[in-house]
Write a protein that holds these residues in place. Structure first.
Motif, PDB file in Angstrom:
ATOM      1  N   ALA A 135     -40.196 129.331   5.268  1.00 10.44           N
ATOM      2  CA  ALA A 135     -39.567 128.009   5.338  1.00 10.44           C
ATOM      3  C   ALA A 135     -40.373 127.138   6.290  1.00 10.44           C
ATOM      4  O   ALA A 135     -40.737 127.573   7.382  1.00 10.44           O
ATOM      5  CB  ALA A 135     -38.126 128.136   5.816  1.00 10.44           C
ATOM      6  N   THR A 136     -40.659 125.901   5.889  1.00 12.43           N
ATOM      7  CA  THR A 136     -41.581 125.074   6.666  1.00 12.43           C
ATOM      8  C   THR A 136     -41.044 123.659   6.856  1.00 12.43           C
ATOM      9  O   THR A 136     -40.405 123.095   5.963  1.00 12.43           O
ATOM     10  CB  THR A 136     -42.958 124.987   5.983  1.00 12.43           C
ATOM     11  N   LEU A 137     -41.348 123.107   8.022  1.00 12.15           N
ATOM     12  CA  LEU A 137     -40.992 121.721   8.329  1.00 12.15           C
ATOM     13  C   LEU A 137     -42.252 120.899   8.512  1.00 12.15           C
ATOM     14  O   LEU A 137     -43.146 121.277   9.275  1.00 12.15           O
ATOM     15  CB  LEU A 137     -40.189 121.631   9.633  1.00 12.15           C
ATOM     16  N   GLY A 138     -42.328 119.744   7.845  1.00 11.89           N
ATOM     17  CA  GLY A 138     -43.342 118.766   8.181  1.00 11.89           C
ATOM     18  C   GLY A 138     -43.017 118.134   9.524  1.00 11.89           C
ATOM     19  O   GLY A 138     -41.972 118.398  10.135  1.00 11.89           O
ATOM     20  N   GLY A 139     -43.882 117.273  10.001  1.00  5.45           N
ATOM     21  CA  GLY A 139     -43.688 116.655  11.308  1.00  5.45           C
ATOM     22  C   GLY A 139     -42.478 115.741  11.357  1.00  5.45           C
ATOM     23  O   GLY A 139     -42.024 115.199  10.349  1.00  5.45           O
ATOM     24  N   HIS A 140     -41.915 115.592  12.554  1.00  6.44           N
ATOM     25  CA  HIS A 140     -40.863 114.606  12.857  1.00  6.44           C
ATOM     26  C   HIS A 140     -39.531 114.906  12.162  1.00  6.44           C
ATOM     27  O   HIS A 140     -38.701 113.995  12.032  1.00  6.44           O
ATOM     28  CB  HIS A 140     -41.316 113.191  12.487  1.00  6.44           C
ATOM     29  N   CYS A 141     -39.292 116.113  11.707  1.00  5.89           N
ATOM     30  CA  CYS A 141     -38.013 116.439  11.083  1.00  5.89           C
ATOM     31  C   CYS A 141     -36.937 116.671  12.141  1.00  5.89           C
ATOM     32  O   CYS A 141     -37.236 117.089  13.268  1.00  5.89           O
ATOM     33  CB  CYS A 141     -38.141 117.685  10.210  1.00  5.89           C
TER      34      CYS A 141
END
Length: 265
Positions: A135-141
């Motif tokens: 599971a991955t988050l891009g920036g600024h989430c």
């Protein structure tokens, strides 16, 4: 008693808390703070200005505090903060923030981050979050408390996910997800409420019924979405969760709201 394996490298300036264990072949940078009773099992790298709270367990090949994956980063001393009692499994990466994003990536307490999951720069992750494999988050989430993100799911940069949300596996999340929502699909669509999560958080049957009525009125009632939203505001007094959802919607800035497949914004 603190224990540092003879093969580990702990640079001058690093702060190691009482009872911490730094296992074989770990590397801890000069600006790192490792909390009391943390356990870095082996082959863990802690870089940059990174603070790890007490009682965390970190598995091999995790890299914490690496440079943000942002073309504008120029080595500024930005930070990563990880709360207490987190479990960080094999191959997890978490990046420091960027100057333009506020300079801080922050992860709450009691998180469970399965293998190869990723927290991008300038993200804020709440308490008791669970990230399944990759599971991955891009920036600024921004991720609320008690959020579950399914395996192989990816969250677009600047996206917000409210508290108590469940994201299914292999989802691309491109819009803000209301608190207590359940989203699924290749490009995530709102499928309803995370009823299991609400029950686990001790919502009574009456509270769940109230929030479900609000959900139906907002997303499946008559008229355009803006009209339904205006009518639904009167239900804020019925339950704190309804007020929380309405506040979340009002705070939206960067990403559209994640809607059911049949929803019309």
């Amino acid at each position: 008693m603190t224990a540092i394996d003879s093969t580990a490298r702990v640079e001058d300036g690093a702060i190691i808390g009482d009872g911490a264990v730094i296992g074989p072949y770990c590397i801890v940078g000069a600006h790192s703070v490792i909390g009391a009773n943390c356990r870095l099992t082996s082959h863990v790298q802690v870089m940059g200005h990174t603070t790890i709270g007490a009682g965390c367990t970190i598995s091999p090949f995790a890299v914490l505090g690496g440079a943000p994956q942002d073309l504008g980063y120029r080595g500024e001393p930005t930070r990563l903060e990880i709360g207490a009692d987190c479990t960080i499994r094999e191959g997890v990466t978490m990046n420091v923030g960027t100057i333009k994003g506020g300079g801080l990536t922050k992860v709450g307490e009691r998180g469970f981050f399965m293998n190869n999951s990723h927290v991008g720069h300038d993200c804020f992750v709440g308490n008791d979050a669970i990230f399944a494999t990759s599971a991955t988050l891009g920036g600024h989430c921004e991720i609320g408390d008690f959020v579950y993100i399914g395996g192989l799911s990816a969250v677009h940069q600047f996206t917000r996910i409210g508290s108590g949300v469940m994201v299914g596996g292999v989802c691309g999340v491109r819009g803000d997800v209301i608190p207590y929502g359940l989203v699924n699909g290749q490009y995530a669509a709102l499928e309803g409420l995370n009823l299991i999560g609400m029950k686990r958080r001790k919502f009574t049957r009456e509270r769940i019924a109230s929030v479900r009525s609000f959900y139906q009125a907002l997303f499946h009632g008559e008229g355009m979405f803006a009209e339904r939203l205006e009518r639904a505001k009167a239900m804020a007094k019925d339950d704190p969760a309804i007020a929380e959802i309405l506040h979340f919607i009002a705070q939206g800035k960067h990403r559209p709201l994640c809607l059911p497949d049949s929803g019309k914004a």
